[in-house]
Scaffold this motif. Structure first.
Motif, PDB file in Angstrom:
ATOM      1  N   PRO A  13       0.820  -1.225   0.000  1.00 37.16           N
ATOM      2  CA  PRO A  13       0.000   0.000   0.000  1.00 37.16           C
ATOM      3  C   PRO A  13       0.849   1.268   0.000  1.00 37.16           C
ATOM      4  N   TRP A  14       1.976   1.251   0.710  1.00 36.30           N
ATOM      5  CA  TRP A  14       2.867   2.413   0.721  1.00 36.30           C
ATOM      6  C   TRP A  14       3.418   2.672  -0.678  1.00 36.30           C
ATOM      7  N   LEU A  15       3.887   1.627  -1.336  1.00 41.74           N
ATOM      8  CA  LEU A  15       4.426   1.790  -2.685  1.00 41.74           C
ATOM      9  C   LEU A  15       3.343   2.279  -3.651  1.00 41.74           C
ATOM     10  N   TYR A  67       6.559   7.809  -6.853  1.00 40.23           N
ATOM     11  CA  TYR A  67       7.806   7.358  -7.470  1.00 40.23           C
ATOM     12  C   TYR A  67       7.517   6.731  -8.839  1.00 40.23           C
ATOM     13  N   PRO A  68       8.454   6.844  -9.764  1.00 37.56           N
ATOM     14  CA  PRO A  68       8.312   6.154 -11.044  1.00 37.56           C
ATOM     15  C   PRO A  68       8.263   4.635 -10.813  1.00 37.56           C
ATOM     16  N   PRO A  69       7.671   3.888 -11.732  1.00 37.30           N
ATOM     17  CA  PRO A  69       7.551   2.434 -11.555  1.00 37.30           C
ATOM     18  C   PRO A  69       8.883   1.738 -11.257  1.00 37.30           C
ATOM     19  N   ASN A 116      12.467  -1.078  -7.371  1.00 38.99           N
ATOM     20  CA  ASN A 116      13.723  -1.142  -6.616  1.00 38.99           C
ATOM     21  C   ASN A 116      13.480  -1.015  -5.119  1.00 38.99           C
ATOM     22  N   TYR A 117      12.597  -0.111  -4.730  1.00 40.12           N
ATOM     23  CA  TYR A 117      12.322   0.063  -3.306  1.00 40.12           C
ATOM     24  C   TYR A 117      11.705  -1.200  -2.710  1.00 40.12           C
TER      25      TYR A 117
END
Length: 76
Positions: free
Chosen positions: A11-13, A18-20, A25-26
């Protein structure tokens, strides 16, 4: 208090701008898998744990910086 980072990661992502590629990566670099494998409770992680986990011998400084950035962003 009932906050499970393993359940909060996706849910955070999804909520970030941020770009896909960064989100991908995250997802990998936030370190939750390492905590689980090391049996380190996520709420007991300290700066030295992050530093040891993030550093990869021979890896460029930018790779370490990305890993640390992912962790900081997630925990913020």
């Amino acid at each position: 208090m009932g906050w499970d980072p393993y359940e909060l990661l996706e849910p955070w992502l999804d909520a970030t701008v941020y770009p896909p590629r960064t989100r991908e990566n995250y997802r990998e670099h936030v370190g939750l898998r390492h905590c689980r494998e090391a049996e380190l409770p996520w709420d007991r992680v300290a700066a030295q744990h992050i530093a040891l986990w993030a550093h990869r011998p021979g890896a460029p400084h930018s790779a370490t910086a990305r890993r640390v950035s992912a962790v900081r962003s997630f925990y913020a």
